[in-house]
Design a protein around this motif. Structure first.
Motif, PDB file in Angstrom:
ATOM      1  N   GLU A 231      32.121   9.182  20.674  1.00  0.00           N
ATOM      2  CA  GLU A 231      32.633   8.138  21.567  1.00  0.00           C
ATOM      3  C   GLU A 231      32.370   6.740  20.999  1.00  0.00           C
ATOM      4  OE1 GLU A 231      34.554   8.490  24.254  1.00  0.00           O
ATOM      5  OE2 GLU A 231      34.561  10.605  23.619  1.00  0.00           O
ATOM      6  N   GLU A 232      31.210   6.596  20.380  1.00  0.00           N
ATOM      7  CA  GLU A 232      30.878   5.310  19.750  1.00  0.00           C
ATOM      8  C   GLU A 232      31.876   4.972  18.652  1.00  0.00           C
ATOM      9  OE1 GLU A 232      27.558   3.650  16.612  1.00  0.00           O
ATOM     10  OE2 GLU A 232      26.892   5.118  18.109  1.00  0.00           O
ATOM     11  N   PHE A 233      32.220   5.989  17.849  1.00  0.00           N
ATOM     12  CA  PHE A 233      33.169   5.766  16.754  1.00  0.00           C
ATOM     13  C   PHE A 233      34.552   5.411  17.294  1.00  0.00           C
ATOM     14  CE2 PHE A 233      30.957   8.463  13.242  1.00  0.00           C
ATOM     15  CZ  PHE A 233      29.899   7.586  13.279  1.00  0.00           C
ATOM     16  N   LYS A 234      34.964   6.074  18.388  1.00  0.00           N
ATOM     17  CA  LYS A 234      36.267   5.783  18.967  1.00  0.00           C
ATOM     18  C   LYS A 234      36.308   4.364  19.519  1.00  0.00           C
ATOM     19  CE  LYS A 234      37.598  10.528  20.100  1.00  0.00           C
ATOM     20  NZ  LYS A 234      37.903  11.497  21.194  1.00  0.00           N
ATOM     21  N   THR A 235      35.202   3.938  20.116  1.00  0.00           N
ATOM     22  CA  THR A 235      35.123   2.558  20.607  1.00  0.00           C
ATOM     23  C   THR A 235      35.221   1.576  19.451  1.00  0.00           C
ATOM     24  OG1 THR A 235      33.738   3.245  22.471  1.00  0.00           O
ATOM     25  CG2 THR A 235      33.706   0.905  21.876  1.00  0.00           C
TER      26      THR A 235
ATOM     27  N   LYS B  95      40.773  -2.154  15.490  1.00  0.00           N
ATOM     28  CA  LYS B  95      42.209  -2.428  15.601  1.00  0.00           C
ATOM     29  C   LYS B  95      42.458  -3.755  16.304  1.00  0.00           C
ATOM     30  CE  LYS B  95      44.181   2.209  15.454  1.00  0.00           C
ATOM     31  NZ  LYS B  95      44.991   3.224  16.178  1.00  0.00           N
ATOM     32  N   SER B  96      41.646  -4.013  17.325  1.00  0.00           N
ATOM     33  CA  SER B  96      41.824  -5.251  18.076  1.00  0.00           C
ATOM     34  C   SER B  96      41.516  -6.475  17.224  1.00  0.00           C
ATOM     35  CB  SER B  96      40.912  -5.232  19.307  1.00  0.00           C
ATOM     36  OG  SER B  96      40.966  -6.470  19.984  1.00  0.00           O
ATOM     37  N   ASN B  97      40.438  -6.397  16.449  1.00  0.00           N
ATOM     38  CA  ASN B  97      39.985  -7.552  15.668  1.00  0.00           C
ATOM     39  C   ASN B  97      40.694  -7.704  14.324  1.00  0.00           C
ATOM     40  OD1 ASN B  97      38.100  -8.256  17.632  1.00  0.00           O
ATOM     41  ND2 ASN B  97      36.527  -6.934  16.746  1.00  0.00           N
ATOM     42  N   TRP B  98      41.079  -6.536  13.726  1.00  0.00           N
ATOM     43  CA  TRP B  98      41.547  -6.579  12.344  1.00  0.00           C
ATOM     44  C   TRP B  98      42.950  -6.006  12.159  1.00  0.00           C
ATOM     45  CZ3 TRP B  98      38.807  -9.330   8.944  1.00  0.00           C
ATOM     46  CH2 TRP B  98      37.468  -9.601   9.255  1.00  0.00           C
ATOM     47  N   ALA B  99      43.729  -5.997  13.218  1.00  0.00           N
ATOM     48  CA  ALA B  99      45.133  -5.605  13.076  1.00  0.00           C
ATOM     49  C   ALA B  99      45.840  -6.618  12.173  1.00  0.00           C
ATOM     50  CB  ALA B  99      45.804  -5.543  14.442  1.00  0.00           C
ATOM     51  N   GLU B 100      47.056  -6.289  11.765  1.00  0.00           N
ATOM     52  CA  GLU B 100      47.755  -7.132  10.783  1.00  0.00           C
ATOM     53  C   GLU B 100      47.814  -8.594  11.210  1.00  0.00           C
ATOM     54  OE1 GLU B 100      51.981  -7.304   8.352  1.00  0.00           O
ATOM     55  OE2 GLU B 100      51.387  -5.493   9.444  1.00  0.00           O
TER      56      GLU B 100
ATOM     57  N   ILE C   6      41.310  -3.755   1.788  1.00  0.00           N
ATOM     58  CA  ILE C   6      39.983  -3.519   2.370  1.00  0.00           C
ATOM     59  C   ILE C   6      40.124  -2.915   3.756  1.00  0.00           C
ATOM     60  CG2 ILE C   6      37.904  -4.654   3.250  1.00  0.00           C
ATOM     61  CD1 ILE C   6      38.240  -6.747   1.034  1.00  0.00           C
ATOM     62  N   LEU C   7      41.000  -3.511   4.575  1.00  0.00           N
ATOM     63  CA  LEU C   7      41.169  -3.034   5.951  1.00  0.00           C
ATOM     64  C   LEU C   7      41.740  -1.618   5.987  1.00  0.00           C
ATOM     65  CD1 LEU C   7      42.559  -6.291   7.601  1.00  0.00           C
ATOM     66  CD2 LEU C   7      40.247  -5.361   7.751  1.00  0.00           C
ATOM     67  N   LYS C   8      42.708  -1.342   5.111  1.00  0.00           N
ATOM     68  CA  LYS C   8      43.284  -0.001   5.053  1.00  0.00           C
ATOM     69  C   LYS C   8      42.216   1.036   4.735  1.00  0.00           C
ATOM     70  CE  LYS C   8      46.800   2.731   2.642  1.00  0.00           C
ATOM     71  NZ  LYS C   8      47.842   2.722   1.581  1.00  0.00           N
TER      72      LYS C   8
ATOM     73  N   VAL D 147      33.846 -11.115   5.015  1.00  0.00           N
ATOM     74  CA  VAL D 147      34.682 -10.107   5.672  1.00  0.00           C
ATOM     75  C   VAL D 147      33.929  -8.785   5.801  1.00  0.00           C
ATOM     76  CG1 VAL D 147      36.744  -8.674   5.382  1.00  0.00           C
ATOM     77  CG2 VAL D 147      36.884 -11.141   5.028  1.00  0.00           C
ATOM     78  N   SER D 148      33.232  -8.383   4.740  1.00  0.00           N
ATOM     79  CA  SER D 148      32.475  -7.127   4.777  1.00  0.00           C
ATOM     80  C   SER D 148      31.411  -7.159   5.867  1.00  0.00           C
ATOM     81  CB  SER D 148      31.818  -6.868   3.419  1.00  0.00           C
ATOM     82  OG  SER D 148      32.794  -6.663   2.421  1.00  0.00           O
ATOM     83  N   SER D 149      30.762  -8.319   6.013  1.00  0.00           N
ATOM     84  CA  SER D 149      29.727  -8.455   7.034  1.00  0.00           C
ATOM     85  C   SER D 149      30.315  -8.318   8.435  1.00  0.00           C
ATOM     86  CB  SER D 149      29.030  -9.808   6.884  1.00  0.00           C
ATOM     87  OG  SER D 149      28.087 -10.003   7.908  1.00  0.00           O
ATOM     88  N   MET D 150      31.458  -8.970   8.684  1.00  0.00           N
ATOM     89  CA  MET D 150      32.088  -8.878  10.003  1.00  0.00           C
ATOM     90  C   MET D 150      32.633  -7.477  10.267  1.00  0.00           C
ATOM     91  SD  MET D 150      34.018 -12.546  10.563  1.00  0.00           S
ATOM     92  CE  MET D 150      34.975 -12.493   9.054  1.00  0.00           C
ATOM     93  N   LEU D 151      33.194  -6.850   9.232  1.00  0.00           N
ATOM     94  CA  LEU D 151      33.724  -5.491   9.392  1.00  0.00           C
ATOM     95  C   LEU D 151      32.614  -4.499   9.714  1.00  0.00           C
ATOM     96  CD1 LEU D 151      36.364  -5.089   6.533  1.00  0.00           C
ATOM     97  CD2 LEU D 151      36.763  -4.772   8.969  1.00  0.00           C
ATOM     98  N   GLY D 152      31.419  -4.772   9.182  1.00  0.00           N
ATOM     99  CA  GLY D 152      30.302  -3.848   9.372  1.00  0.00           C
ATOM    100  C   GLY D 152      29.998  -3.568  10.828  1.00  0.00           C
ATOM    101  N   GLN D 153      30.344  -4.503  11.726  1.00  0.00           N
ATOM    102  CA  GLN D 153      30.074  -4.306  13.143  1.00  0.00           C
ATOM    103  C   GLN D 153      30.964  -3.230  13.749  1.00  0.00           C
ATOM    104  OE1 GLN D 153      30.464  -8.160  14.994  1.00  0.00           O
ATOM    105  NE2 GLN D 153      29.319  -9.186  13.369  1.00  0.00           N
ATOM    106  N   ASN D 154      32.100  -2.964  13.112  1.00  0.00           N
ATOM    107  CA  ASN D 154      33.046  -1.991  13.657  1.00  0.00           C
ATOM    108  C   ASN D 154      33.157  -0.722  12.818  1.00  0.00           C
ATOM    109  OD1 ASN D 154      34.976  -4.888  14.246  1.00  0.00           O
ATOM    110  ND2 ASN D 154      33.864  -3.788  15.832  1.00  0.00           N
ATOM    111  N   LEU D 155      32.375  -0.603  11.754  1.00  0.00           N
ATOM    112  CA  LEU D 155      32.432   0.590  10.917  1.00  0.00           C
ATOM    113  C   LEU D 155      31.451   1.641  11.426  1.00  0.00           C
ATOM    114  CD1 LEU D 155      32.724  -0.987   7.364  1.00  0.00           C
ATOM    115  CD2 LEU D 155      34.520  -0.099   8.834  1.00  0.00           C
ATOM    116  N   PRO D 156      31.676   2.911  11.059  1.00  0.00           N
ATOM    117  CA  PRO D 156      30.793   3.960  11.579  1.00  0.00           C
ATOM    118  C   PRO D 156      29.342   3.776  11.176  1.00  0.00           C
ATOM    119  CG  PRO D 156      32.237   4.783   9.843  1.00  0.00           C
ATOM    120  CD  PRO D 156      32.750   3.450  10.233  1.00  0.00           C
ATOM    121  N   TYR D 157      29.121   3.318   9.986  1.00  0.00           N
ATOM    122  CA  TYR D 157      27.750   3.102   9.512  1.00  0.00           C
ATOM    123  C   TYR D 157      27.705   1.752   8.808  1.00  0.00           C
ATOM    124  CZ  TYR D 157      28.291   8.125  10.014  1.00  0.00           C
ATOM    125  OH  TYR D 157      28.611   9.359  10.486  1.00  0.00           O
TER     126      TYR D 157
END
Length: 628
Positions: free
Chosen positions: A338-342, A348-353, A567-569, A440-450
């Motif tokens: 559930e955490e991963f789905k969130t 998607k909300s933050n990093w969509a095209e 990166i996003l892909k 970008v990597s730092s901000m993405l880290g908040q939404n990645l699985p690990y």
């Protein structure tokens, strides 16, 4: 260290590095995680090929083409005064002789050997103008495939027109290839010590590479060649010694005797005697060591740096996966799912095209490039550093004699300052790309699985020995940018002949000191405007209707957009894969789940083992460099 020992050590480190890269590749496939980024994969391919390009440069009539003919063992390249080299010749080993005209659009056309002088001589330039076009196509270089006698098969040589010749286009051709070379062989001769124009050209080369190998030709024609050799080394050390990869050393060679040696059977006494007289055996050992160092070790360092960055990016994924599975509690797995789905929804909300964070990154980098472009052009105004530095220099001059000397050297000074500005611009943009990539990597880290992290202990080991190198996504590592960067250099040494005449007229005048200074500043301002105009002209080598610098800045913006999408892909795919994996594990039988746990544990251990190997290779590489 003996050449043989060094080559054994360098080849061993190269082989171990390639083996480590293969282990990482297999592990990424087995564990279904992100693969190497494009530039890391390209550097690995380059190390596998173990092939490199060496540029042969120097003033006109120093014996560059004769030296290459001696290495080929045949008079292939034109050397006669009447057909002086006016195009670049790219020489590669091949069992069968082949000669081709290569055009800037990527096409080529075969020619006969006897046509080399026709297409590579100044006569063709005089006939066609400074750009040779055939059937509407622009000539880039002439390829020579030939069974090379005295050169390793994995080395390609590029013979260039002489610098300092009457034809400015010769310099442009040579400068076009400087950024493309793995190393440079700088040819001096025994007639006179190195001159100021050669020192200046070396300064320009050193903005792209510190790997320069010096040879001195014509030792069979000058009795005092050893004294000249010593003076060469003194002057090189005095002017640019600290910027070179190693202490300046000039290697003597007799092209004539080396060429004669090729006419005898290998191992014949006559051949051995001629090789000894030519001093080739000694030169060959050092040249081979030099080339293997700059290419083999240099490319190994680049691969190691890429592998270090890759290991840092995938390790938290594998460790996080193992820790999640090790809970052995299906409720924990469901919560993690559930955490991963969130996180996926947030990603998607933050990093969509057209997401806010994507727009923010694109705008930040675009604004930075625009500001850099404006600052670069401003450097050619009266408010710019170049003009202000010259004003400061002139204020210190107290005599007409000093003023005239300063005016005489002003073109060289401005050329050098211009190269410095271009080099700083490129390095500055590279640094900003790295900073934005990390942001970008730092901000993405908040939404990645690990969470991603950087292993400073490993990176520090590399940076101690390698310095500031591109890790990932740097456009200067990509093939499509090579000609842009080489084109920046083309502008640098193009003589501004109208300004030269203006300075000559000024120096002949018997005016007051202040009037001389004022007129020099007027000419400097005119010269800076001319340089700026040259920068904004369409570069003949590119074959596109767009000024080179304008293209460079626009390509930087486009490339960051592409890099960000890549990166996003990768991160979306990675998160989706972890969700699929976790959904399967939540519903898996007990024994299947245990298999997954064991697999994750083995993957973590494997990466740990590979990181240990990595540190050992870095340590051995450092020892090899220090012993050399």
């Amino acid at each position: 260290m003996e050449t043989k020992d060094f080559l054994v050590g360098a080849n061993d480190i190269r082989a171990r590095t390639l083996q480590l890269a293969e282990e990482y590749r297999l592990m990424s496939e087995e564990q279904n995680i992100r693969s190497f980024e494009e530039d890391v994969a390209d550097s690995i391919d380059g190390l596998k090929k173990n092939a490199f390009t060496v540029l042969v440069v120097g003033e006109a009539k120093r014996g560059k083409s004769s030296f290459i003919n001696a290495l080929l063992g045949d008079d292939v390249l034109p050397t006669d005064d009447a057909v002086a080299t006016a195009q670049a010749f790219e020489i590669r080993h091949n069992d069968v002789e082949m000669y081709d005209l290569r055009f800037t659009d990527g096409t080529s056309r075969s020619i006969a050997r006897q046509e080399l002088a026709q297409y590579g001589s100044q006569a063709m330039i005089d006939k066609e103008g400074k750009v040779v076009k055939l059937d509407g196509k622009q000539l880039d270089c002439i390829e020579v495939a030939y069974p090379v006698i005295f050169l390793p098969k994995n080395i390609a040589l590029i013979d260039t027109p002489g610098m300092g010749a009457l034809y400015s286009f010769h310099s442009e051709i040579t400068q076009h290839f400087v950024p493309l070379a793995d190393a440079v062989i700088f040819v001096l001769d025994s007639d006179q010590p190195i001159i100021q124009s050669e020192i200046q050209f070396l300064e320009d080369i050193l903005h792209y590479t510190s790997s320069v190998f010096f040879i001195q030709t014509k030792i069979d024609t000058v009795d005092e060649w050893e004294d000249i050799k010593k003076r060469h080394e003194e002057l090189i050390g005095e002017h640019i010694g600290k910027k070179l990869m190693q202490a300046p050393k000039v290697w003597p060679i007799s092209n004539v005797n080396l060429r004669k040696a090729a006419t005898f059977e290998v191992g014949a006494k006559k051949q051995q005697r001629l090789l000894y007289i030519s001093r080739f055996d000694e030169l060959r050992r050092e040249l081979e060591k030099f080339l293997n160092y700059v290419s083999g070790i240099g490319k190994t360092q680049k691969v190691l740096l890429g592998l270090g960055a890759y290991s840092d990016s995938v390790s938290p994924v594998l460790e996080g996966r193992w820790k999640t599975l090790s809970a052995k509690n299906r409720e924990v797995l469901k919560e993690k799912l559930e955490e991963f789905k969130t996180k996926k929804s947030q990603l998607k909300s933050n990093w969509a095209e057209n997401g806010t964070l994507v727009k923010g990154s694109t705008e930040r980098f675009s604004n930075f490039i625009s500001a850099s472009e404006q600052q670069f052009w401003q450097s050619f105004s009266k408010q710019g550093k170049i003009y202000r530095n010259i004003v400061s220099d002139l204020e210190k001059i107290q005599s007409l004699k000093q003023c005239r000397k300063y005016g005489k050297d002003i073109e060289v000074k401005i050329s050098s300052m211009f190269v410095d500005e271009v080099s700083k611009l490129i390095r500055f943009i590279q640094q900003k790309r790295r900073e934005e990539h990390a942001n970008v990597s730092s901000m993405l880290g908040q939404n990645l699985p690990y969470s991603e992290y950087r292993s400073d202990d490993i990176i520090e080991l590399l940076e101690q020995r390698i310095g500031d190198m591109n890790v990932s996504g740097m456009p200067e590592n990509q093939a499509r940018y090579k000609k842009i960067l080489s084109g920046l250099a083309n502008i640098t040494l193009t003589p501004l002949l109208s300004i030269r005449r203006g300075i000559d007229n000024l120096l002949r005048k018997q005016e007051t000191l202040q009037k001389n200074k004022k007129e020099i500043l007027q000419l400097v301002y005119q010269m800076l405007n001319d340089v700026r105009g040259a920068c904004q002209e369409v570069n003949v080598y590119e074959g596109v209707e767009e000024p080179l610098f304008e293209r460079y800045f626009s390509e930087q913006k486009k490339d960051w957009d592409m890099r960000l999408k890549q990166i996003l892909k990768e991160r979306f795919v990675e998160l989706d894969e972890e969700i699929k994996r976790l959904e399967s594990q939540v519903n898996a039988e007990k024994h299947r789940l245990q298999e997954d746990i064991n697999s994750a544990s083995q993957a973590v251990q494997k990466v740990s083992t590979m990181r240990t190997k990595y540190k050992e290779i870095i340590s051995d590489l450092r020892s090899l460099q220090e012993s050399l």
